[in-house]
Design a protein around this motif. Structure first.
Motif, PDB file in Angstrom:
ATOM      1  N   SER A  33       0.835  -1.199   0.000  1.00 31.38           N
ATOM      2  CA  SER A  33       0.000   0.000   0.000  1.00 31.38           C
ATOM      3  C   SER A  33       0.875   1.257   0.000  1.00 31.38           C
ATOM      4  O   SER A  33       2.102   1.188   0.120  1.00 31.38           O
ATOM      5  CB  SER A  33      -0.911   0.005   1.235  1.00 31.38           C
ATOM      6  N   TRP A  34       0.192   2.411  -0.093  1.00 32.78           N
ATOM      7  CA  TRP A  34       0.945   3.681  -0.039  1.00 32.78           C
ATOM      8  C   TRP A  34       1.646   3.818   1.311  1.00 32.78           C
ATOM      9  O   TRP A  34       2.787   4.277   1.381  1.00 32.78           O
ATOM     10  CB  TRP A  34      -0.011   4.846  -0.267  1.00 32.78           C
ATOM     11  N   ASN A  35       0.964   3.397   2.385  1.00 30.46           N
ATOM     12  CA  ASN A  35       1.570   3.488   3.710  1.00 30.46           C
ATOM     13  C   ASN A  35       2.780   2.562   3.833  1.00 30.46           C
ATOM     14  O   ASN A  35       3.783   2.918   4.456  1.00 30.46           O
ATOM     15  CB  ASN A  35       0.539   3.138   4.789  1.00 30.46           C
ATOM     16  N   ASP A  36       2.690   1.361   3.222  1.00 27.04           N
ATOM     17  CA  ASP A  36       3.844   0.457   3.229  1.00 27.04           C
ATOM     18  C   ASP A  36       5.021   1.085   2.480  1.00 27.04           C
ATOM     19  O   ASP A  36       6.163   1.051   2.943  1.00 27.04           O
ATOM     20  CB  ASP A  36       3.473  -0.881   2.572  1.00 27.04           C
ATOM     21  N   ALA A  37       4.736   1.632   1.305  1.00 27.66           N
ATOM     22  CA  ALA A  37       5.782   2.232   0.481  1.00 27.66           C
ATOM     23  C   ALA A  37       6.438   3.424   1.198  1.00 27.66           C
ATOM     24  O   ALA A  37       7.660   3.590   1.190  1.00 27.66           O
ATOM     25  CB  ALA A  37       5.199   2.668  -0.862  1.00 27.66           C
ATOM     26  N   ASN A  38       5.621   4.243   1.835  1.00 25.89           N
ATOM     27  CA  ASN A  38       6.145   5.411   2.538  1.00 25.89           C
ATOM     28  C   ASN A  38       7.019   4.993   3.721  1.00 25.89           C
ATOM     29  O   ASN A  38       8.080   5.583   3.980  1.00 25.89           O
ATOM     30  CB  ASN A  38       4.995   6.278   3.014  1.00 25.89           C
ATOM     31  N   ALA A  39       6.602   3.941   4.449  1.00 25.17           N
ATOM     32  CA  ALA A  39       7.390   3.449   5.579  1.00 25.17           C
ATOM     33  C   ALA A  39       8.736   2.903   5.116  1.00 25.17           C
ATOM     34  O   ALA A  39       9.772   3.131   5.759  1.00 25.17           O
ATOM     35  CB  ALA A  39       6.611   2.371   6.328  1.00 25.17           C
ATOM     36  N   TYR A  40       8.754   2.193   3.997  1.00 19.49           N
ATOM     37  CA  TYR A  40      10.025   1.664   3.481  1.00 19.49           C
ATOM     38  C   TYR A  40      10.979   2.803   3.115  1.00 19.49           C
ATOM     39  O   TYR A  40      12.178   2.762   3.447  1.00 19.49           O
ATOM     40  CB  TYR A  40       9.773   0.778   2.254  1.00 19.49           C
ATOM     41  N   CYS A  41      10.478   3.813   2.416  1.00 27.81           N
ATOM     42  CA  CYS A  41      11.342   4.932   1.990  1.00 27.81           C
ATOM     43  C   CYS A  41      11.941   5.647   3.199  1.00 27.81           C
ATOM     44  O   CYS A  41      13.131   6.001   3.197  1.00 27.81           O
ATOM     45  CB  CYS A  41      10.548   5.911   1.134  1.00 27.81           C
ATOM     46  N   GLN A  42      11.149   5.853   4.239  1.00 33.74           N
ATOM     47  CA  GLN A  42      11.679   6.517   5.430  1.00 33.74           C
ATOM     48  C   GLN A  42      12.752   5.659   6.094  1.00 33.74           C
ATOM     49  O   GLN A  42      13.771   6.187   6.560  1.00 33.74           O
ATOM     50  CB  GLN A  42      10.532   6.807   6.403  1.00 33.74           C
ATOM     51  N   TRP A  43      12.544   4.354   6.145  1.00 31.30           N
ATOM     52  CA  TRP A  43      13.557   3.465   6.730  1.00 31.30           C
ATOM     53  C   TRP A  43      14.853   3.511   5.928  1.00 31.30           C
ATOM     54  O   TRP A  43      15.950   3.500   6.503  1.00 31.30           O
ATOM     55  CB  TRP A  43      13.015   2.032   6.760  1.00 31.30           C
ATOM     56  N   ALA A  44      14.760   3.641   4.634  1.00 32.23           N
ATOM     57  CA  ALA A  44      15.941   3.672   3.760  1.00 32.23           C
ATOM     58  C   ALA A  44      16.591   5.050   3.716  1.00 32.23           C
ATOM     59  O   ALA A  44      17.603   5.235   3.028  1.00 32.23           O
ATOM     60  CB  ALA A  44      15.549   3.237   2.354  1.00 32.23           C
ATOM     61  N   GLY A  45      16.045   6.035   4.448  1.00 31.48           N
ATOM     62  CA  GLY A  45      16.611   7.382   4.422  1.00 31.48           C
ATOM     63  C   GLY A  45      16.246   8.134   3.154  1.00 31.48           C
ATOM     64  O   GLY A  45      16.965   9.047   2.743  1.00 31.48           O
TER      65      GLY A  45
END
Length: 552
Positions: free
Chosen positions: A404-416
């Motif tokens: 989902s969009w929330n999953d994608a956003n969480a991954y990007c934040q974790w990756a910096g």
């Protein structure tokens, strides 16, 4: 009774009352007990006469009168001088007739014979010698404290004078506007960075240009008076004349380097010639005509070099350095482009001008393996089709889906990193030439996992190198839809009808771009856009691509 008599305070000679000067030494006599001591009369039993009070100079040892501040012989300070005790003088008698004599008399007034006066010297004890030595040492210490700083100052002044003599005469200087080094006034170029004072744009008619034009005037007068008018007002004629002057060696050409970003080190033919200023400019003088290799470097940016050939008196060369990209990402320089298109659907209309800043973008979509690293590190929920939190065997390099969009956003934040805006995504796909697809304006074979060339499922990332964008980004269309950070909105000047998408539903949607392996060639374009719920929908064909801000 004899008249009262007194003695001279300097030499001790007997003087009569009323005398103003001593007959023996010429000293001015001062009346009063403080300066002239009264002598007893002949009828009184007078004690031995005393010599005037004196002190000893600590430097030269001379005896001087008490009360003086400085020695009359060597000029030393008498502040701590020892007082010499007055010595009792016994009456002096003639050795021949025993007549009483004055101390200063050389001949007896009774018998006329020569008088040999015995020397009178007070014996000095050992304790007195020791005390006198301590006094001398104290005096020496006080003098050293008083005179020491003066001697040190004199030494510093002498050293400065010697240094100035060694450096030669003082030369007037001015700071170089390029690097700040002090340069002799009148110099043509900086010795450190090569900045040409006479080639500056703010002083176009400096001495160097006057010298060039002086030679040109002579040449044009030989050709004819109309030649000067051509030189002044006709740029090709001016350039041709300056090339001639460079070729025959009358003038040396200058090179202007313009860099983005500013602060780049400029190397010409292996020699560092300076650093571009805050405006990204550096003027290099005294170059030879012909080929030169120019290289620009800056920390955090990829170096770039260019081979040039100088023919005229001045040449400008421009450099655009790219920041060193993080692993797996490419640099997108940013710029202004026309977003959308006028011949598309109502979501894509109208075309309008947009400007984006520089950024980095993942060259390929996020894979199952990368997303699994994120789950292990954070405990985030895995995609629903994974078994026991693991993706199917052998699918490491496939793009992750069911996010989902929330999953994608969480991954990007974790990756910096972060999700791209819709404008950033389209600029990375189209560049500035307005192309319809990342590779151009025509659909072709083996360019994307979509349309007629679709595989019927996701393909490993990077499988279609022919479909890369102007910035070397792969798989921007086809394979999987890619989330953006933008909410679905009508473009400026456009509209989305309520029948197509009600406003209440539109606010819940985020824009996805690029199409997927199920999309046709009309949907798998750089301009096609669609809204999709951020949570609670089917995400079997949605994936992730991240971006990161780049230095401006």
């Amino acid at each position: 009774m004899r008249s009262e008599a007194s003695r001279c305070p300097r030499c001790g000679g007997a003087v009569e009352a009323g005398m103003r000067f001593c007959l023996f030494c010429g000293h001015a006599l001062v009346e009063g007990a403080s300066s002239v001591e009264r002598l007893p009369s002949a009828d009184e039993s007078a004690p031995p006469s005393l010599m005037p009070e004196r002190v000893m100079c600590p430097r030269c040892g001379a005896e001087v009168e008490a009360g003086l501040r400085y020695c009359l012989f060597c000029g030393a300070s008498l502040a701590l001088s020892a007082v010499i005790e007055p010595v009792a003088v016994s009456p002096i008698r003639c050795p021949h007739c025993a007549a009483e004599l004055e101390p200063e008399m050389k001949f007896c007034i009774a018998c006329g014979r020569a008088v040999h006066k015995p020397s009178v010297k007070k014996p000095v004890s050992g304790e007195e010698k020791k005390e006198t030595g301590e006094i001398h040492r104290e005096i020496a210490v006080e003098e050293e404290k008083a005179i020491g700083p003066m001697i040190a100052h004199e030494s510093e002044v002498a050293a400065e004078e010697a240094e100035r003599e060694a450096l030669g005469p003082v030369v007037a200087t001015e700071p170089c506007p390029q690097c700040g080094l002090l340069i002799e006034v009148g110099a043509e170029s900086c010795t450190a960075c090569g900045y040409d004072f006479w080639a500056r744009q703010e002083q176009p008619r400096g001495r160097r240009l006057v010298r060039i034009e002086g030679v040109i005037v002579v040449l044009l007068v030989m050709i004819g008076g109309g030649g000067w008018v051509l030189y002044q007002h006709h740029a090709p004629t001016r350039a041709a004349m300056e090339r001639v002057l460079v070729k025959i060696g009358v003038v040396q050409p200058t090179l202007e380097v313009v860099s983005s970003p500013a602060g780049c080190r400029v190397i010409v033919d292996g020699e560092i010639r300076g650093v571009t200023d805050q405006d990204g400019r550096l003027v290099i003088g005294k170059l030879k005509k012909g080929e030169h290799l120019v290289r620009l470097e800056r920390e955090g940016y990829e170096s770039k070099e260019q081979r040039i050939e100088i023919a005229g008196s001045r040449m400008t060369v421009r450099f655009q350095l790219s920041p060193i990209s993080p692993p797996g990402m490419v640099f997108i320089p940013g710029g202004t482009f026309r977003m959308g298109r006028d011949d598309g659907d109502e979501y894509e209309r109208p075309a309008h001008e947009v400007t984006v800043g520089p950024f980095f973008m993942d060259r390929m979509e996020v894979t199952n393996f990368q997303y699994h690293q994120f789950i292990r590190a954070t405990g985030h929920r895995p995609p629903p089709h994974w078994q026991s939190g693991l993706y199917p065997l052998g699918q490491d390099n496939l793009p992750v889906t069911h996010v989902s969009w929330n999953d994608a956003n969480a991954y990007c934040q974790w990756a910096g990193k972060r999700l791209p805006t819709e404008a950033e995504w389209e600029f990375a796909a189209r560049g500035t030439d307005g192309r319809l697809y990342p590779w151009g304006n025509q659909w072709g074979p083996d360019v994307a996992n979509a349309g007629d060339a679709a595989r019927g499922g996701t393909a490993p990332v990077g499988s279609y190198p022919k479909g890369e964008s102007p910035f070397k980004v792969l798989d921007l269309v086809g394979n999987v839809w890619e989330w953006t950070a933008s909410e679905l909105r009508a473009y400026p000047g456009g509209w989305i009808s309520e029948e197509t998408l009600p406003e209440s539903e539109r606010r819940k949607l985020r824009v996805i771009r690029g199409g997927c392996y199920l999309s046709n060639s009309l949907q798998a374009t750089a301009t096609y856009r669609m809204g999709w719920p951020a949570e609670g929908a089917d995400y079997a064909q949605t994936g992730i691509r991240c971006v990161k801000d780049a230095p401006k």
